[in-house]
Design an enzyme around this catalytic site. Structure first.
Site, PDB file in Angstrom:
ATOM      1  N   SER B  51      29.592 -61.320  99.562  1.00 37.02           N
ATOM      2  CA  SER B  51      30.519 -60.294  99.086  1.00 37.02           C
ATOM      3  C   SER B  51      31.894 -60.837  98.741  1.00 37.02           C
ATOM      4  O   SER B  51      32.698 -60.129  98.158  1.00 37.02           O
ATOM      5  CB  SER B  51      30.649 -59.176 100.127  1.00 37.02           C
ATOM      6  N   HIS B  90      36.676 -60.126 104.550  1.00 39.42           N
ATOM      7  CA  HIS B  90      37.079 -59.444 103.312  1.00 39.42           C
ATOM      8  C   HIS B  90      38.586 -59.541 103.116  1.00 39.42           C
ATOM      9  O   HIS B  90      39.333 -59.886 104.037  1.00 39.42           O
ATOM     10  CB  HIS B  90      36.630 -57.986 103.325  1.00 39.42           C
ATOM     11  N   ASP B 116      36.035 -51.030 101.599  1.00 38.76           N
ATOM     12  CA  ASP B 116      35.145 -51.104 102.754  1.00 38.76           C
ATOM     13  C   ASP B 116      35.006 -49.803 103.548  1.00 38.76           C
ATOM     14  O   ASP B 116      34.366 -49.803 104.601  1.00 38.76           O
ATOM     15  CB  ASP B 116      35.628 -52.196 103.729  1.00 38.76           C
TER      16      ASP B 116
END
Lengths: 228, 174
Positions: B51, B90, B116
């Site tokens: 990701s 992230h 998210d």
């Protein structure tokens, strides 16, 4: 003794470990009282460190990082202090000691070593004199002296080597003190098998010839046992 | 092979076992020492998903730092979702609060279409910097973490590796 099992004669660590295992047995049989002081201190330091590590692991596992956080730094510091002491003990105090003991008030510490790939047994003996001072002797011998070519340990020549080269042990075991180790006594010629050739000195050729002749004519002083 | 262990003196056996225990505990304590320095429960993590591509790929090893809690937008953080124990790497895209109120963050994977919010625990729409985040990424080594991905995808590998390590340490005497 370790004489039952066969080892690879090309592995110097195997030669050393087998010999190291036999040495305390021999000295104990001479009424040297073995002291496990070095080993015990090493084990205590090592296991203390492992216990701290294990405890931290357990509490970290059950309680989690947030609750164990404040204990982690002290535990890590103590762990590495103990680990440092452990390493120091091995390299600076024990120095490869494989036997520590006492007999008739004489203290003795024996450490052994070998240089990588060189099949020579280096023995360092430290012992107390009657004046209570430490004295150090270094002796060495090729492992071939007490290993047969097929990798069996033979106790007799090894004991003769120690008794002859180290006065403290010689005093405790006069029967094993010989001039020329390996062929000095009858028993030795019977057991050393292929190792005799290592101990021959050039200026002693006449003696060697005599020796061989005696054997060839069947006047062997030994019991005529089959040789390996 | 194990006959070699049976013939040992108790002290010798204790010393061999100690060697093995010291290898394991030293590795663990080094890890904990790093944890203390970085102030993070897990100072090194492996990227498990794609990701964050192209910044990080699966198997990259990340070094985290958890001191200085004033995280800025654009920083890449690793956080644990409440109730789950999977670290997620992230990038911070929004920040709220800070100072006297607790700093709150919204994160998004570079390679994901949405932020998210979906990933967070039920009823949670942002991260609490102090409680949820375990560190900001300060360095990385590509690829080397792939071994641990293999290990977690094939758990028997772990057992096999540990057993093998134990045997070699206990049985060799050099």
């Amino acid at each position: 003794m370790a004489s039952e099992s066969k080892i690879s004669v090309y592995s110097v660590p195997d030669l050393k470990n087998t010999t190291d295992d036999a040495l305390p047995n021999y000295l104990s049989s001479l009424k040297f009282k073995q002291s496990h002081y070095f080993t015990d201190v090493r084990l205590i330091l090592g296991y203390a460190a492992v216990i701290i590590g294990g405890a931290l692991f357990y509490f970290d596992w059950t309680l989690g990082w947030d609750k164990t956080k404040q204990w982690t730094l002290p535990a890590v510091i103590i762990y590495f202090l103990l680990n440092g002491a452990f390493t120091y003990w091995i390299y600076m105090v024990e120095k490869g000691a494989i036997f520590a003991g006492e007999r008739d008030g004489v203290k003795i510490v024996i450490s052994t070593s070998f240089d990588k790939y060189i099949p020579i047994y280096n023995v360092t003996v430290r012992h107390t004199t009657p004046q209570n001072q430490w004295k150090e002797i270094k002796v060495k011998a090729p492992f071939t002296r007490w290993f047969t070519s097929d990798g069996r340990f033979v106790a007799k020549p090894f004991q003769q080597f120690l008794a002859s080269e180290i006065p403290v042990i010689g005093k405790a075991d006069p029967g094993n003190v010989v001039e020329e180790i390996g062929r000095g006594t009858d028993k030795a010629t019977e057991t050393t098998a292929s190792s005799t050739s290592m101990n021959v000195k050039i200026n002693d050729l006449a003696g060697v010839l005599n020796h061989l002749q005696e054997r060839g004519t069947g006047k062997t002083p030994g019991k005529g046992k089959k040789r390996g | 092979m194990l006959g070699a262990l049976g013939g040992m003196q108790p002290r010798q056996l204790a010393a061999q076992v100690l060697n093995f225990a010291l290898v394991l505990s030293t590795a663990f304590m080094l890890w904990k020492g790093l944890s203390v320095i970085a102030d993070s429960p897990s100072p090194i993590v492996v990227v498990l998903s794609g990701s964050m591509e192209p910044a990080f790929e699966r198997g990259d090893l990340l070094f985290l730092w958890n001191r200085g809690l004033d995280t800025q937008i654009g920083e890449i953080v690793v956080y644990n979702v409440r109730g789950k124990d999977i670290p997620i790497v992230h990038r911070v895209v929004r920040r709220f609060g800070g100072g006297k109120t607790p700093l709150q963050l919204l994160t998004k994977g570079d390679n994901n279409a949405a932020d998210d919010t979906e990933l967070y625990a039920v009823g949670q729409s942002y991260l609490n910097r102090k409680e949820d985040v375990i560190g900001s990424v300060v360095g990385y080594v590509p690829m080397v973490g792939y071994v641990t991905i293999l290990l977690s995808e094939y758990p028997w590998l772990k057992t096999a590796m540990l057993g093998l390590m134990g045997l070699t340490v206990v049985l060799q005497r050099e």
